[in-house]
Structures are given as structure tokens and as C-alpha cells.
Design a protein around this motif. Sequence first.
Motif, short mmCIF file in Angstrom:
data_model
loop_
_atom_site.label_atom_id
_atom_site.label_comp_id
_atom_site.label_asym_id
_atom_site.label_seq_id
_atom_site.Cartn_x
_atom_site.Cartn_y
_atom_site.Cartn_z
N ILE A 268 4.86 2.88 8.76
CA ILE A 268 4.63 1.48 9.22
C ILE A 268 4.98 0.50 8.08
CG2 ILE A 268 3.07 1.76 11.19
CD1 ILE A 268 0.67 1.51 9.26
N HIS B 70 -9.71 -4.22 7.45
CA HIS B 70 -8.46 -3.56 7.87
C HIS B 70 -8.16 -4.00 9.31
CE1 HIS B 70 -8.86 0.15 4.96
NE2 HIS B 70 -8.81 -1.00 4.33
N MET C 144 0.96 9.89 2.50
CA MET C 144 0.97 10.08 3.96
C MET C 144 2.42 10.10 4.43
SD MET C 144 -0.56 7.54 6.88
CE MET C 144 -0.16 7.88 8.59
N TRP D 68 1.15 -2.12 14.04
CA TRP D 68 1.23 -0.65 14.12
C TRP D 68 1.11 -0.28 15.60
CZ3 TRP D 68 -3.01 3.14 11.77
CH2 TRP D 68 -2.71 4.46 12.16
N PHE E 98 0.84 -1.19 0.00
CA PHE E 98 0.00 0.00 0.00
C PHE E 98 0.88 1.25 0.00
CE2 PHE E 98 -2.84 2.51 3.21
CZ PHE E 98 -3.43 3.23 2.18
N TYR F 292 -4.83 -3.65 12.42
CA TYR F 292 -3.46 -3.40 12.88
C TYR F 292 -3.33 -3.98 14.27
CZ TYR F 292 -3.16 -0.12 8.98
OH TYR F 292 -3.15 0.45 7.72
N GLU G 153 0.35 5.23 0.31
CA GLU G 153 -0.58 6.32 0.59
C GLU G 153 0.19 7.64 0.56
OE1 GLU G 153 -2.92 5.99 4.19
OE2 GLU G 153 -3.89 7.92 3.83
N GLN H 291 2.20 0.06 5.36
CA GLN H 291 2.30 0.52 4.01
C GLN H 291 3.62 0.02 3.43
OE1 GLN H 291 1.43 4.77 3.91
NE2 GLN H 291 -0.46 4.52 5.07
N ASN I 72 -12.62 4.65 1.39
CA ASN I 72 -11.74 4.08 2.41
C ASN I 72 -12.35 4.29 3.80
OD1 ASN I 72 -8.96 3.14 3.43
ND2 ASN I 72 -9.20 5.12 4.47
N GLU I 73 -12.45 3.22 4.57
CA GLU I 73 -12.87 3.28 5.98
C GLU I 73 -14.00 4.28 6.21
OE1 GLU I 73 -9.40 3.77 8.52
OE2 GLU I 73 -8.70 1.76 8.04
N GLU J 244 -5.65 -3.52 4.25
CA GLU J 244 -4.70 -2.88 5.18
C GLU J 244 -4.49 -3.84 6.34
OE1 GLU J 244 -5.16 1.21 6.49
OE2 GLU J 244 -6.14 1.72 4.59
N TRP K 162 -4.09 13.98 7.27
CA TRP K 162 -2.82 13.89 8.02
C TRP K 162 -2.22 15.27 8.27
CZ3 TRP K 162 -3.06 9.46 10.11
CH2 TRP K 162 -3.61 8.38 9.43
N GLY L 84 -6.33 4.79 1.78
CA GLY L 84 -6.10 5.46 3.01
C GLY L 84 -7.00 6.69 3.22
N ASN L 85 -6.87 7.20 4.42
CA ASN L 85 -7.65 8.37 4.82
C ASN L 85 -7.42 9.55 3.85
OD1 ASN L 85 -8.41 6.82 6.99
ND2 ASN L 85 -7.06 7.83 8.46
O1 AHR Z 1 -2.32 3.09 6.98
C1 AHR Z 1 -2.56 4.21 7.78
C2 AHR Z 1 -4.04 4.55 7.91
O2 AHR Z 1 -4.68 3.53 8.60
C3 AHR Z 1 -4.83 4.66 6.63
O3 AHR Z 1 -4.76 5.92 6.06
C4 AHR Z 1 -6.23 4.37 7.08
O4 AHR Z 1 -7.00 3.79 6.05
C5 AHR Z 1 -6.05 3.47 8.28
O5 AHR Z 1 -6.80 3.89 9.35
#
Ligand code: AHR
Length: 509
Positions: free
Chosen positions: A355, A243, A30, A297, A26, A245, A28, A350, A173-174, A293, A98, A72-73
Motif C-alpha cells: 500500500i 491509525h 511485511m 487501503w 512507514f 485506512y 514494515e 507504507q 502497535n495496535e 498509519e 503476515w 506494524g503487526n
Molecule cells: O500497514 C499494514 C498493517 O496495518 C500494519 O501492520 C498494522 O499496524 C495495520 O493494521
Amino acid sequence: MPHIARFVIDPEFSVGDVDPRLYGTFVEHMGRCVYTGIHDPGHPTADAAGFRGDVADLVRELGTGMVRYPGGNFVSGYHWEDGVGPLADRPRRLDLAWRSIESNQVGTNEFLTWAKELGLDTMMAVNLGTRGIDAARALVEYCNHPGGTAWSDLRIKHGVREPHDVKLWCLGNEMDGPWQTGHKTATEYGRLAAEAGKAMRQVDPSIELVACGSSFEKMPTFGTWEREVLEQTYDEIDYLSLHAYYEELEGDRTSFLASGAGMDRYIRSVVSTADHVRAVRRSKKQIKLSFDEWNVWYAARFVGERNLETAETPRLIEDTYSVTDAVVVGSLLITLLRNADRVAMACLAQLVNVIAPIRTEPGGASWRQTTFHPFAQAARFARGRVLHSVVTGPRIDTAQYGDVSALDTVVTYDEEADTYTVLAVNRGLHEPLLLQAALRGAAAGHRVEEHLVLCDPDPDAVNTEAHPERVVPRRATGAQITAEGNLQAELPPVSWNVIRLVPNTPCPD
Ligand code: AHR
């Protein structure tokens, strides 16, 4: 004498094929994933487009087959039009997800060209946060339509004659998360996703669509969100996302090492929900899962996006991974493979810096984190089909997941090469474990080619810029086929293991 964990390897016990998209990652927009991660025009190894050659080499070595992009966000506030056309004309925008300044110097064409040059499949996400059907179908037209329409001709004007032909698309996304820009209820999202998906497929009927499942299993709406979204989108989509983590909390390493059991339970719950909706609809179609995802993390150490100072290319969640983290990543890979009958795709989040298995310094070094190794080994060796294996042996009591097997394992069989790959984790903190697998049917007549192990007397050891090879997999000795025809190998505590079996070659006369 170590405790023994037993199972059977039989090529007839097939779970399903290993979809190469299970080894997805992934990228992003970010932190430093894109800028100074994959892209760093001032770097000595940068190509004409500014992409780092050293990172490209590591991406190849990692063996990822597919990359999700651009969030991603981040995607929930993204105007994809900002990232195409002449670089000098691209706007600098405030990214709300972000709190970053987005320069838009990398966008759709740069990313897709980079991925194509590396031979990577791509999964693009559309913005269903602040935008909707029109922007989504325009992006599909820009990327995939051959020409002769306003959006496809714009792509050609931007120097990309051939369509990118992106097959996989995430519908947002989410969207269940209150932190998401344009967060929606399941009803609001389900309707929008169904209509956006319909329009996108009208542009290109060959695309596949992923609807948003929950952001993680502990979301208060988990279960009802999946049911309602599937009720609205069932006929339009192909996959539902998951998703997750994982992190070690309050020093509970025993539970952390059992994270795969949590992931397994999560997958089974989503499968049950999807099949419930299927049953109610009397549908012949089966929805598969896209675990797009997943990773370790240390979210508890993150200040939170609301507390960030606005900055350009900030260092965000650059977690440094230990041996234990790598063993957990290995165990999560084992879980994904074991569920290959329903999990079609998965993305380690990612790819670089954020991460990530690959770390870089701006204009400087790049190196492999500990978690790079289990991913690269699985992606290289665990191919073909997944075999069903039922383990009997020692159990571990965990606070988070209850009673779990000390041995976490999956076996794959590559028919073409007639080789078996055993991926195995010893979740025990202190005791070695003796793996004993009875070779049945055509598996008999194989020998141990190699046993690779990742472990360390210090399970907190890490790789750093100064010591990039502090933790690397090593060859272990002693794995063998016994006189009784069993594969036998000793697995050290907190270890990731790859055991490869190849056909016995007949002795020359
Ligand atoms: O991977 C980091 C973030 O984690 C992503 O932007 C989001 O989709 C998730 O909450």
C-alpha cells in the motif's frame, strides 16, 4: 458558470507550525516493503549494503522526513536481537503477523544506517506483544547508549561506533486489536506501556514516547481504550497514536472522496478524550497525536492474514492506486495539516510496495504511484505555518459523513520565503469548482507562481510498470489575482491542486 467556494487567506490566522514529521512514512517487515523494496542486493543500483539506489532516489523525491520501523503487526512477534550481528548467523523466523519467513538480513543497524544516509528521522517501535520491558529497554540501550555497557558495546562490536540516537519510540502497535500477537485489554496494555516507557526513558531521558491509541475509529473499544490507556500512561508518554485506512466501498465514491471529513472527526474525538483525561488530572501537559498509519487501503480485497500461505517475501496488499485514490490521499494530507495544532506526526503507510507510493519489481523497475504526487508536492511546498481558513460554498451530501464542503483546502505560509501554498481538492464528481480566496493583510501583493493539478478524464487511471507516467501532475492555466484582490482558480472535478503564491516583484524602471 461553476459554483464558487470562498475563503480568506490572512497570515495572522495561524493554526500552528507544520512539523516536518507530518510527512512521515512507514517501513514494515511485511510483504515486499523491505526485501525487494528498499533492499535488493542483486539489483543493478544496489549499494554495498544491498539497498536500492533507484528507490533511495524516489524516497528523496517523495520528501518524507521520518520513517517508522519495523512494524506494524510484525513488531508484536519480533526479536530485535535476531536482526543484529553477522548476517550469516541470523536466524530465519516464522513471522506470525503476515505468515512470512523473515530472513533477518535487514535489521536495526542496516535500517537506521540507510535512513541516516537519506537524512531521515526515525521512529522505532518496540514489541509489547510477545515481549516487554526488558527487551524494550535493552533495544534503547543498544541504539542510543554511547558505550561501556553490554548492549551498547554489542552495537559497537557489530560495527556501529556512534549511537543511533533514535528519539521517537512507539510503545507497541495496535495492541487493542484481537489480530495482534499478544493483544491486550486497555488496562493490561496501559500498565505495561507505562512501565516499559519509564524504563526506556531511564536508559535515555531524551527520548519521546508514543502510546497506542485505537487501531481505527470503528473498533468497539474506541474512546474507552484511549481514556483508560491515557489514565495509566499520561505522565510517561508524549503522543497517542491513531491509525486509519480508507477505501471506496460498494461504489460509493462520493463518501470515499469525503474520507478527510471522517479523519477530521476521528482526530477531534481523540483530542477531546485526551483533554478530558488532562482535565480530570488537572495536568498542565497536553498530549499530542501521532497519526502513524494512514492511507487508502482496499482492505476488502485482502484475503486476510489468517488465509495466507506461508511464504518468503510474498506480494502482500500491493494496491495499485488511481487518480481518485490520489485525490483522497491529498484530502487526507489537507486534514492532517489543518489539525497541525494537535497532530504532530503522521506516517503514510507504507513506503514501498505494500500500500505504497513507490512500487518496484525485484531486480527491475521502480515507479511512482498516483499517490506519490500529492504527498511529494505537499512535503515540498506546504511548509512553515498552517493558516486557518473557513470555506463557504457548495456542499455535498455523503452517505458516510453527512454534509461536507465540496472544496477541501488548507493554506500554509512560509515566512522565510514569503510564499503561500494553497492545497485544494474538488470533491465533486462531475462539476468544476471556482476557488475564490480573498488575500488579506500581508497576503495582498502576491501573485500566482503556478497552479499544479492532478486529475484525469478517467478518474480510475493508474500508473503501472508499463505506463509509469500515465498520471502525473500538470500545470494549469487561468489561476489569477483579480482586480478585487482575490485569488481565483478553477478546480476540475475529482482533482488535487497546488497553487503557489509568491511576492509581486516590483517592475524594473
Ligand atoms: O500497514 C499494514 C498493517 O496495518 C500494519 O501492520 C498494522 O499496524 C495495520 O493494521
